[in-house]
Design a protein around this motif. Structure first.
Motif: not given
Length: 277
Positions: A124-126, A213-214, A239-241, A269-271
């Motif tokens: 996962x990536x922020x 990754x999302x 898969x971007x938010x 948590x969502x991913x």
């Protein structure tokens, strides 16, 4: 919170680590962790208040990027690839095989490079306050004044010059945040601008489509430097938010750590990022 060093191909890297609240001393978690990567010219200290909030649910590791904080400073020219080497080697040294990576400004560009080169590692990536770096932006930024670059003086006046350069990006009622940035910048000395130069030299347009990754693309609503680039990043991430942080600008991480940590925690948590197996 514990602090330690790990060996990398470019020298030692320093990191702070905190385990999920309530874990027993000596309890071994799984090989998943949340890595926090800071902006230029900060250190792990940028996440000082965020770490305990994320550590309620996750194993958290916040390194000093090579060249910054207490990490070794490679003699060769700095680049995003070199910085990512350090983070990759840290993950390998700690035996991590799955990581969620959170990066702010320069740290976000490093995080993107790590996700591009190691899709097996990054789950996962922020990306926080991250510019979209392509040829037009490289040309535009190359014509701007330096962000932190000031000539080193014998009378210490360069510290005031650095302070003055950063004042427009920091809230007037929080001089403590600017004190922390300047303290980190002083340790980097005459190479303080190199992190910014590394970002502008990075060929993101050739790397971003390798990310699998999302991702969460987050930015402070007052961050005029990066906020316009959010749609460009999202367009390249499968898969971007997105999330906008209210009332904060460039120093969003330490200006409102509770808001930052809440957004990151909700996304992880969502991913279904499982921090302990």
């Amino acid at each position: 919170m514990r602090k330690n060093y790990a060996d990398t191909r470019h020298g030692q890297i320093h990191y702070a680590e905190a385990a999920r609240s309530g874990r027993r001393d000596g309890e071994v978690g799984s090989d998943t962790a949340v890595l926090l990567l800071h902006q230029t010219p900060r250190s792990w200290d940028e996440y000082r208040e965020v770490i305990p909030l994320l550590a309620r649910d996750h194993r958290v590791i916040a390194p000093d990027t090579l060249g910054f904080g207490s990490s070794d400073s490679p003699a060769e020219p700095w680049s995003i690839e070199l910085f990512a080497d350090g983070v990759e080697d840290l993950a390998d040294a700690l035996g991590l095989t799955r990581v969620a990576v959170v990066g702010h400004h320069t740290g976000g560009v490093i995080a993107l490079e790590l996700a591009a080169r190691r899709p097996d590692l990054v789950t996962a990536l922020v990306l926080s306050g991250v510019p979209y770096v392509d040829a037009p932006r490289r040309d535009e930024v190359s014509r701007r004044p330096s962000i932190d670059g000031v000539p080193i003086s014998d009378d210490g006046s360069h510290y005031q010059a650095l302070w003055n350069k950063r004042v427009p990006f920091y809230p007037a009622d929080r001089p403590d945040l600017l004190h922390r940035l300047v303290a980190d910048a002083v340790r980097v000395q005459d190479r303080v601008e190199e992190g910014h130069l590394a970002v502008n030299a990075y060929r993101m347009e050739e790397r971003i489509d390798l990310v699998r990754a999302p991702a969460l693309v987050v930015c402070g609503e007052l961050d005029a430097f990066s906020l316009p680039d959010v749609p460009k990043l999202v367009a390249h991430l499968p898969q971007a938010h997105t999330a906008t942080l209210q009332g904060v600008g460039v120093p969003s991480v330490d200006h409102d750590p509770a808001q930052f940590a809440a957004v990151v925690t909700e996304f992880l948590g969502s991913v279904s990022v499982d921090p302990f197996g």
